[in-house]
Structures are given as structure tokens and as C-alpha cells.
Design a protein around this motif. Structure first.
Motif, PDB file in Angstrom:
ATOM      1  N   GLU B  36     -43.883  17.558 -11.838  1.00 49.83           N
ATOM      2  CA  GLU B  36     -44.315  16.490 -10.935  1.00 49.83           C
ATOM      3  C   GLU B  36     -44.749  15.243 -11.707  1.00 49.83           C
ATOM      4  N   GLU B  37     -45.389  15.466 -12.852  1.00 50.53           N
ATOM      5  CA  GLU B  37     -45.852  14.316 -13.625  1.00 50.53           C
ATOM      6  C   GLU B  37     -44.719  13.680 -14.413  1.00 50.53           C
ATOM      7  N   ILE B  39     -41.839  13.351 -13.223  1.00 45.15           N
ATOM      8  CA  ILE B  39     -41.224  12.510 -12.188  1.00 45.15           C
ATOM      9  C   ILE B  39     -42.108  11.308 -11.873  1.00 45.15           C
ATOM     10  N   ALA B  40     -43.420  11.534 -11.778  1.00 41.29           N
ATOM     11  CA  ALA B  40     -44.337  10.438 -11.450  1.00 41.29           C
ATOM     12  C   ALA B  40     -44.289   9.337 -12.513  1.00 41.29           C
ATOM     13  N   ASN B  43     -41.084   7.471 -12.378  1.00 41.62           N
ATOM     14  CA  ASN B  43     -41.059   6.633 -11.172  1.00 41.62           C
ATOM     15  C   ASN B  43     -41.812   5.330 -11.422  1.00 41.62           C
ATOM     16  N   ILE B  44     -42.984   5.463 -12.034  1.00 42.94           N
ATOM     17  CA  ILE B  44     -43.799   4.273 -12.321  1.00 42.94           C
ATOM     18  C   ILE B  44     -43.061   3.391 -13.326  1.00 42.94           C
ATOM     19  N   LEU B  46     -39.899   3.093 -13.624  1.00 46.52           N
ATOM     20  CA  LEU B  46     -38.827   2.416 -12.884  1.00 46.52           C
ATOM     21  C   LEU B  46     -39.366   1.209 -12.114  1.00 46.52           C
ATOM     22  N   TYR B 136     -49.873   2.306  -5.458  1.00 44.35           N
ATOM     23  CA  TYR B 136     -49.566   3.714  -5.717  1.00 44.35           C
ATOM     24  C   TYR B 136     -49.872   4.096  -7.168  1.00 44.35           C
ATOM     25  N   HIS B 137     -49.565   3.189  -8.088  1.00 48.82           N
ATOM     26  CA  HIS B 137     -49.838   3.466  -9.505  1.00 48.82           C
ATOM     27  C   HIS B 137     -51.340   3.636  -9.734  1.00 48.82           C
ATOM     28  N   ARG B 139     -53.679   4.454  -7.626  1.00 49.90           N
ATOM     29  CA  ARG B 139     -54.234   5.686  -7.069  1.00 49.90           C
ATOM     30  C   ARG B 139     -53.908   6.866  -7.992  1.00 49.90           C
ATOM     31  N   HIS B 140     -52.686   6.863  -8.503  1.00 54.73           N
ATOM     32  CA  HIS B 140     -52.249   7.940  -9.391  1.00 54.73           C
ATOM     33  C   HIS B 140     -53.103   8.002 -10.659  1.00 54.73           C
ATOM     34  N   SER B 142     -56.013   6.599 -11.308  1.00 50.46           N
ATOM     35  CA  SER B 142     -57.446   6.780 -11.055  1.00 50.46           C
ATOM     36  C   SER B 142     -57.766   8.235 -10.713  1.00 50.46           C
ATOM     37  N   GLU B 143     -56.924   8.859  -9.911  1.00 52.40           N
ATOM     38  CA  GLU B 143     -57.181  10.262  -9.560  1.00 52.40           C
ATOM     39  C   GLU B 143     -57.096  11.169 -10.785  1.00 52.40           C
TER      40      GLU B 143
END
Lengths: 160, 252
Positions: B36-37, B39-40, B43-44, B46, B136-137, B139-140, B142-143
Motif C-alpha cells: 500500500e505504501e 503505491i501511495a 502516487n504522490i 506522480l 491528500y499528501h 493527510r498521508h 501527517s497520519e
């Protein structure tokens, strides 16, 4: 040839990553303008700035209209910025049938740790699901899993 | 310096920030700690490269010397890249990549919010598009800061060490010279000094929840905006430019 005819032809052009959606359903085609006989201008906008499907979409639009001996200029505009609100009702229904949950009204748009939206499972319709990752198989999707039927699924995330 | 020169330089600075960080994140492809990471992060990456493309396109038009966005991205020498030092720093472990992203995302969020009100319509359009992705970045990263900082002793110590290491590059995010002064006066960009306090409050709130601390030491590094980089950028550019340098004009 009228603008409606061009729009109708564009209904045959699908998104390369989500083939159940046409570029019209997706709201990517913003305008169709007459230039001269058999020559039109199509205005499109990207869903995400880095969306790698845009070039394919542009080529597919040209190829589809070339079948009717129509040449087109495709212009990419950023403003107004694409939002999931432009996804047609028909598009939402098709997404769900395809196994992708369409964008839900996420209510409060607070950036950080906002109230978690309820994302129903597209298969068993349960609302008992969990977020696996905000970033899914393409830029426009998040990855969820259903706690009831256990099915992992894509959610077409809300972009406003 | 004319307004046009200032605008070109500003666009180049921001485009380089996005391109270089986008390239760094792409190095995670196939190496993420979990699928998942993997891909994350890509994605960022990209998103960032997409944003860089828009900024380079506009920069090329403003410069009006026949260069394209690809020429700007691929065919400059190291000293001509104007990104901040933060974005070229090595990925390190996953935690370090997240800390680098965390500082960057919080800055970008405030900057692009300001740029949405730019008097330059093109910049305003790019910003309105970009801000949706940046949220979205933000939130990603920071979480993850909270999860790692308030996680195990090991994850806490590692991510705390990265906060200490990378906080030396925060000041440079707020760098201003003649370029920014001209554009602020024209209403094209916001004055980032005005949101320095908001930036610090935002990151400190999350660091506190993550049981992490910014170091007391305030020593800061700078140079990127003038083209003076850390040793890491040259290696990155060697890989980034390899194809175009070896096969000029190559396309696929």
C-alpha cells in the motif's frame, strides 16, 4: 454535423483505466467547438495533474473522430479544476456495477483527521468497511476493504 | 530584474521542488515497506511530476526562448536547478521519507492556498488544481508521523532522528529574495512570511501528538534557490537525465 453528434461520438471513448466510464461520464470533456467543416476543437481537463491516461484519452478521441473523417484539436485546460461532482449519475451507477464505489459526499472537507466518511461496499452494500490506503491503483482511487464480506475494493475518491 | 524574469525564476523554483521530490519518491517504486505504501508514495510522486509539468510548461512560455517543458526538466546542469535542499535529500528509511514529505506538504498546502488567489490566472488555475492533491499528501504524511512517532520505541527514535536531521532545511522553504519581492508586489504570489507562524503551529501540533520534538538547535542550511546544492543532487540528476543525454531527443 452538430455539436450533439460530436458529443455522441465521444460517448464511445472510454477511460483507459476505468473502461466502464466514457470520457463524457467522467466529466473530462468540457466543451466541443466548431472550427470549420469537419474540423472541431475538443476541450478536456485532467482528473489529476499527473494522470498518465490523459495522452491516451487525447489519442482515443482523435482516433474515434477520424473514423467519421473529422479532424480535431484537443486542448487541455486546468481551470476550472475537475471535481468528482462532474461525474454523471449514469457514470456513478456504472462505477458501482463495475465494483468501484462512486464518490460519496464526504461532508466536512477538513484536511486533517476529519470525520471519516462512510464508504459502502459495492458488492454486499455493507457500510461496515475500512480504509486500507488513501492511494489506490490509480491516482483517482483509494483502497478499502469490506468488514462483512471481506472483499477488498476500490473507492473513486472525492475530489472537490 | 523584470517582472517576466522574476516570474520565470519563481516558476522554475517551484517546478524544480516538485520534480526533484517526485523523482526521489519514485525511487521507492518496488521498495516500499508494504504494498500500500509502495503505491501511495509513487502516487504522490506522480502528482508531483504532474504539477512540475504544468509549472515547466508555463515557465517555458514565460521565458519565450523556444525551450519546452522537457528541455527545462532534463537539459539543465546542476547549478541551474533551483529546488530547495530538503527535496533532494536521500530517502533514508521510510520514516525519513515521511518526515521530508511532512515538512514539504505543510509548506505547500499554505503556499498553494495563497497562490489560488494569484492575480496571474494561469498560476491561480495550477494552484486550484494542485491544492486538491496536496490535501491528500498532507493527510498521508501527517497520519504516518503520528503512527511512527507514537508507535514503538524503535519507530519513535528513528523518526525523531529524522526530524532532527531534516529540520535544518525548514528555513529555506521560506526563502525570499528579489524574485519573490517583485511578485509579491504584483499580487502574483503570497508573502510566505505571513504564514510562517501558521506553519509552525500546524507541524508542532502534529509532532506533539506524535510525541516528537523539533530540536532546540536552530542552525539552518540554505543554497538551493541559488543553485548551490548538497552532494546528493548530482547523482539524482545523473539518473534523471541519463536517457536524454545519451539519446538526445529520444521519445517513446
Amino acid at each position: 454535423m452538430k455539436a450533439e453528434d460530436i458529443w455522441a461520438m465521444l460517448e464511445d471513448v472510454t477511460d483507459p483505466e476505468v473502461p466502464v466510464l466514457t470520457v463524457v461520464d467522467l466529466g473530462v470533456v468540457r466543451d466541443v467547438q466548431f472550427v470549420s467543416k469537419d474540423h472541431w476543437k475538443i476541450i478536456i481537463t485532467p482528473t489529476y495533474t499527473g494522470c498518465p491516461a490523459m495522452q491516451v484519452i487525447e489519442e482515443d478521441i482523435k482516433a474515434r473522430l477520424a473514423k467519421e473523417n473529422i479532424t480535431v484539436d484537443v486542448e487541455l485546460v486546468l481551470s476550472p479544476a475537475w471535481t468528482t461532482d462532474w461525474l454523471s449519475q449514469d457514470g456513478r451507477r456504472k462505477l458501482e456495477e463495475y465494483g468501484i464505489t462512486p464518490p460519496q459526499d464526504e461532508g466536512d472537507k477538513s484536511v486533517l483527521f476529519g470525520k471519516k466518511p462512510v464508504i459502502p461496499c459495492p458488492l454486499c452494500k455493507s457500510k461496515n468497511t475500512r480504509l486500507i490506503s488513501q492511494f489506490g491503483s490509480t491516482a483517482c482511487k483509494a483502497h478499502y476493504q469490506c468488514n462483512d464480506c471481506q472483499e477488498p475494493f476500490d473507492y473513486f475518491k472525492c475530489l472537490k | 530584474m523584470t517582472k517576466q524574469e522574476a516570474l520565470f525564476e519563481f516558476l522554475l523554483r517551484k517546478a524544480d521542488d516538485s520534480l526533484i521530490l517526485g523523482h526521489r519518491l519514485s525511487e521507492w517504486c518496488g521498495h516500499g515497506p508494504i504494498l500500500e505504501e509502495d503505491i501511495a508514495l509513487t502516487n504522490i510522486s506522480l502528482d508531483l511530476i504532474g504539477q512540475a509539468t504544468e509549472l515547466y510548461k508555463y515557465a517555458a512560455e514565460v521565458e519565450d526562448k523556444g525551450r519546452t517543458e522537457d528541455d527545462l526538466a532534463f537539459l539543465r546542469i546542476e547549478r541551474e536547478y533551483k529546488n530547495v535542499l530538503l527535496v533532494e535529500q536521500l530517502n533514508g528509511d521510510f520514516g525519513k521519507t515521511i518526515v521530508r514529505q511532512f515538512f514539504f506538504d505543510h509548506f505547500e498546502h499554505l503556499l498553494y492556498e495563497g497562490l489560488m488567489n494569484s492575480k496571474d490566472e494561469r498560476i491561480s488555475a495550477i494552484a486550484t488544481k494542485t491544492i486538491k492533491e496536496v490535501k491528500y499528501h498532507l493527510r498521508h504524511s501527517s497520519e504516518w508521523i503520528i503512527r511512527l512517532g507514537d508507535g514503538t520505541e524503535e519507530s519513535h527514535d528513528r523518526v525523531q532522528a529524522s526530524v532532527k536531521d531534516l529540520s535544518r532545511f525548514i528555513n529555506e522553504l521560506f526563502y525570499q529574495d528579489e524574485v519573490e519581492e517583485i511578485l509579491i508586489k504584483e499580487g502574483i504570489i503570497p508573502d510566505v512570511k505571513e504564514f510562517r507562524v501558521a506553519f509552525e503551529n500546524n507541524i508542532e501540533k502534529i509532532l506533539e501528538e506524535a510525541t516528537l520534538k523539533l530540536p532546540e538547535e536552530k542552525w539552518q542550511l540554505t543554497g538551493g534557490r541559488k543553485g548551490v546544492h548538497s552532494e546528493h543532487l548530482g547523482y539524482l540528476l545523473a539518473e534523471l537525465q541519463y536517457m536524454q543525454r545519451t539519446y538526445p531527443g529520444m521519445e517513446w
